[in-house]
Design a protein around this motif. Structure first.
Motif, PDB file in Angstrom:
ATOM      1  N   GLN A  28      40.039  33.603  29.997  1.00 51.84           N
ATOM      2  CA  GLN A  28      40.341  32.239  30.024  1.00 51.84           C
ATOM      3  C   GLN A  28      41.897  32.112  29.401  1.00 51.84           C
ATOM      4  N   ARG A  29      42.094  32.968  28.313  1.00 52.53           N
ATOM      5  CA  ARG A  29      43.264  32.820  27.615  1.00 52.53           C
ATOM      6  C   ARG A  29      44.319  33.684  28.573  1.00 52.53           C
ATOM      7  N   MET A  30      44.068  34.496  29.437  1.00 49.63           N
ATOM      8  CA  MET A  30      45.004  35.192  30.363  1.00 49.63           C
ATOM      9  C   MET A  30      45.075  34.201  31.429  1.00 49.63           C
ATOM     10  N   GLN A  31      44.406  33.422  31.849  1.00 53.09           N
ATOM     11  CA  GLN A  31      44.928  32.227  32.800  1.00 53.09           C
ATOM     12  C   GLN A  31      45.808  31.230  32.225  1.00 53.09           C
ATOM     13  N   MET A  32      45.434  30.862  31.047  1.00 58.14           N
ATOM     14  CA  MET A  32      46.362  29.960  30.179  1.00 58.14           C
ATOM     15  C   MET A  32      47.552  30.739  30.060  1.00 58.14           C
ATOM     16  N   MET A  33      47.736  32.040  29.670  1.00 55.70           N
ATOM     17  CA  MET A  33      49.120  32.698  29.696  1.00 55.70           C
ATOM     18  C   MET A  33      49.730  32.731  30.849  1.00 55.70           C
ATOM     19  N   GLY A  34      49.043  32.603  32.164  1.00 47.02           N
ATOM     20  CA  GLY A  34      49.674  32.511  33.546  1.00 47.02           C
ATOM     21  C   GLY A  34      50.240  31.215  33.472  1.00 47.02           C
ATOM     22  N   LEU A  35      49.512  30.129  33.006  1.00 41.87           N
ATOM     23  CA  LEU A  35      50.274  28.823  33.207  1.00 41.87           C
ATOM     24  C   LEU A  35      51.461  28.785  32.189  1.00 41.87           C
ATOM     25  N   LEU A  36      51.315  29.392  31.264  1.00 38.58           N
ATOM     26  CA  LEU A  36      52.698  29.477  30.414  1.00 38.58           C
ATOM     27  C   LEU A  36      53.814  30.044  31.015  1.00 38.58           C
ATOM     28  N   ALA A  37      53.413  31.103  31.674  1.00 40.03           N
ATOM     29  CA  ALA A  37      54.494  31.995  32.369  1.00 40.03           C
ATOM     30  C   ALA A  37      55.059  30.931  33.350  1.00 40.03           C
ATOM     31  N   GLN A  38      54.208  30.197  34.001  1.00 35.42           N
ATOM     32  CA  GLN A  38      54.910  29.217  35.235  1.00 35.42           C
ATOM     33  C   GLN A  38      55.896  28.422  34.413  1.00 35.42           C
ATOM     34  N   MET A  91      45.998  33.357  38.998  1.00 37.06           N
ATOM     35  CA  MET A  91      45.531  34.657  38.429  1.00 37.06           C
ATOM     36  C   MET A  91      43.965  33.895  38.433  1.00 37.06           C
ATOM     37  N   HIS A  92      43.066  34.688  39.254  1.00 35.70           N
ATOM     38  CA  HIS A  92      41.767  34.405  39.393  1.00 35.70           C
ATOM     39  C   HIS A  92      40.761  34.740  38.257  1.00 35.70           C
ATOM     40  N   HIS A  93      39.892  34.217  37.793  1.00 38.91           N
ATOM     41  CA  HIS A  93      38.987  34.418  36.878  1.00 38.91           C
ATOM     42  C   HIS A  93      38.648  36.227  37.085  1.00 38.91           C
ATOM     43  N   ALA A  94      38.127  36.237  38.232  1.00 38.55           N
ATOM     44  CA  ALA A  94      37.383  37.529  38.743  1.00 38.55           C
ATOM     45  C   ALA A  94      38.431  38.971  38.355  1.00 38.55           C
ATOM     46  N   ASP A  95      39.744  38.392  38.738  1.00 41.61           N
ATOM     47  CA  ASP A  95      40.646  39.369  38.683  1.00 41.61           C
ATOM     48  C   ASP A  95      41.055  39.816  37.060  1.00 41.61           C
ATOM     49  N   CYS A  96      40.930  38.707  36.245  1.00 45.40           N
ATOM     50  CA  CYS A  96      40.891  38.939  34.802  1.00 45.40           C
ATOM     51  C   CYS A  96      40.021  39.783  34.529  1.00 45.40           C
ATOM     52  N   GLU A  97      38.730  39.478  34.542  1.00 52.33           N
ATOM     53  CA  GLU A  97      37.665  40.048  34.079  1.00 52.33           C
ATOM     54  C   GLU A  97      37.794  41.623  34.553  1.00 52.33           C
ATOM     55  N   ALA A  98      38.040  41.792  35.643  1.00 54.28           N
ATOM     56  CA  ALA A  98      38.287  43.199  36.142  1.00 54.28           C
ATOM     57  C   ALA A  98      39.452  43.921  35.321  1.00 54.28           C
ATOM     58  N   ALA A  99      40.352  43.296  35.018  1.00 56.16           N
ATOM     59  CA  ALA A  99      41.387  43.909  34.234  1.00 56.16           C
ATOM     60  C   ALA A  99      40.728  44.337  32.938  1.00 56.16           C
ATOM     61  N   ILE A 100      40.088  43.396  32.235  1.00 57.64           N
ATOM     62  CA  ILE A 100      39.606  43.515  30.973  1.00 57.64           C
ATOM     63  C   ILE A 100      38.622  44.606  30.725  1.00 57.64           C
ATOM     64  N   ARG A 101      37.693  44.760  31.714  1.00 61.58           N
ATOM     65  CA  ARG A 101      36.791  45.943  32.247  1.00 61.58           C
ATOM     66  C   ARG A 101      37.663  47.221  32.084  1.00 61.58           C
TER      67      ARG A 101
END
Length: 285
Positions: free
Chosen positions: A101-111, A1-11
Motif C-alpha cells: 500500500q505504501r508503494m502504491q501511495m508512493m506511485g501517486l506521489l510520483a505522479q 502500480m497494481h497491488h499484485a505487482d507490488c507484492e511480487a516485488a516485495i517477495r
C-alpha cells in the motif's frame, strides 16, 4: 502500480533474489532521459528520498521536489522515492499501511511530481551507507544492460539523500554501525570522492512550541559538531521547505485519522487522500 505487482516485488526483495526493485519510473531508461547529461564529464545527480511513507505527506512532496541547496544550484538529473522493507528503527505495526500500500501511495506521489524524472524503488537495507552502496551497484548494472545507449556510456553517479533532522541524527549514531570506529569508516566511504561520493540534504522541522524548537536546535547542533569532528561538514546541507509543510508528519496524519479529525486531508495530496479513504487506512477497528 497494481497491488499484485507490488507484492511480487516485495517477495523478490525479501527472498534475496533482487537487491533493488524499480517498481515505477516516468521514463523507461530512468535515471537517464533522451537528453544528454547537463555537462560533459559531470556526474549524474540523483536525489533520493528514503522514508517509510506511512503515509506520504505534503512535506514528503516538498522535500522530494526541493532544488539542490546553495551554493550548487545544478539541478538533479533524476529523483527517486525509496522504501526499505527493513527499517533500522520502525517495524510494521498493526494498523499501518502494508508495504504494498505504501508503494502504491508512493506511485501517486510520483505522479504529483510531474514533470520530474522520477522513479519508485524498494530494497531490504536498513542503513543509509548500505542503501548508497546497493543503489550504486544497481545503477551500474542497469547502465551496463541498457540497450538504449552506447554500452561504453557509464556515467559517474552522485546520490543526494534527502532526510529530516531526526534521520540525520540516526545517520551519525554509532549504535547503527556496531562501534564508533565502524561508523567513521562507513561514513568515510559514503562521503569520500573516491568512495560513494554521496551527499545528504537535511530539511529542518518546524516545531509547534518553544521547547520542541529548542530540542530540535540542540539535535542539529550535535549533528554539526559530530560532522565537524569527522571532517564531513561540507557534505551535508540544511534547507527549509516552507513553514506550512515542514510541520507535517505521517504520525500526525495517522493520529488525526484515528481521532476522526478531517483536517488530515490538508496534509496530503488529493490522490493520497482518496487512496487512504478507499482503503480505509489508519482508522480504529
Amino acid at each position: 502500480m497494481h497491488h499484485a505487482d507490488c507484492e511480487a516485488a516485495i517477495r523478490r526483495i525479501q527472498h534475496g533474489t533482487s537487491s533493488v526493485e524499480l517498481v515505477l519510473s516516468t521514463t523507461p531508461t530512468w535515471p537517464l532521459t533522451s537528453a544528454p547529461p547537463s555537462a560533459s564529464g559531470s556526474p549524474l545527480r540523483i536525489s533520493v528520498l528514503d522514508s517509510s511513507f506511512n503515509p506520504p505527506t505534503l512535506a514528503h512532496l516538498a522535500l522530494a521536489l526541493s532544488p539542490p541547496p546553495a551554493p550548487d544550484h545544478t539541478p538533479y538529473d533524476a529523483r527517486l522515492l525509496l522504501l526499505s522493507v527493513r527499517n533500522a528503527d520502525k517495524q510494521l505495526k498493526h494498523g499501518d499501511a502494508t508495504h504494498a500500500q505504501r508503494m502504491q501511495m508512493m506511485g501517486l506521489l510520483a505522479q504529483d511530481m510531474a514533470p520530474a524524472n522520477v522513479a519508485v524503488a524498494i530494497m531490504d537495507e536498513p542503513t543509509f551507507v548500505g542503501k548508497s552502496a546497493a543503489l550504486l551497484a544497481f545503477l551500474r548494472a542497469r547502465f551496463a544492460t541498457s540497450a538504449s545507449r552506447d554500452e561504453s556510456y557509464t556515467p559517474k553517479v552522485q546520490l543526494t539523500f534527502l532526510q529530516g533532522t531526526d534521520t540525520l541524527e540516526r545517520l551519525l549514531a554509532p549504535r547503527y554501525y556496531g562501534s564508533l570506529e565502524n561508523m567513521r569508516a562507513a561514513l568515510s566511504r559514503f562521503f569520500a570522492a573516491d568512495g560513494d561520493d554521496s551527499r545528504v540534504v537535511c530539511a529542518r522541522r518546524v516545531m509547534a512550541n518553544t521547547l520542541e524548537a529548542a530540542e530540535a536546535a540542540e539535535v542539529e547542533q550535535r549533528a554539526l559538531d559530530t560532522m565537524k569532528d569527522m571532517g564531513i561538514l561540507e557534505k551535508v546541507s540544511f534547507i527549509n521547505i516552507g513553514d506550512d509543510k515542514n510541520s507535517f508528519s505521517s504520525s500526525e496524519v495517522r493520529g488525526k485519522i484515528a481521532r476522526g479529525d478531517e483536517s488530515w486531508k490538508a496534509m496530503v495530496t488529493h490522490g493520497i487522500s482518496q487512496y487512504i479513504e478507499e482503503n480505509n487506512l489508519y482508522r480504529p477497528l
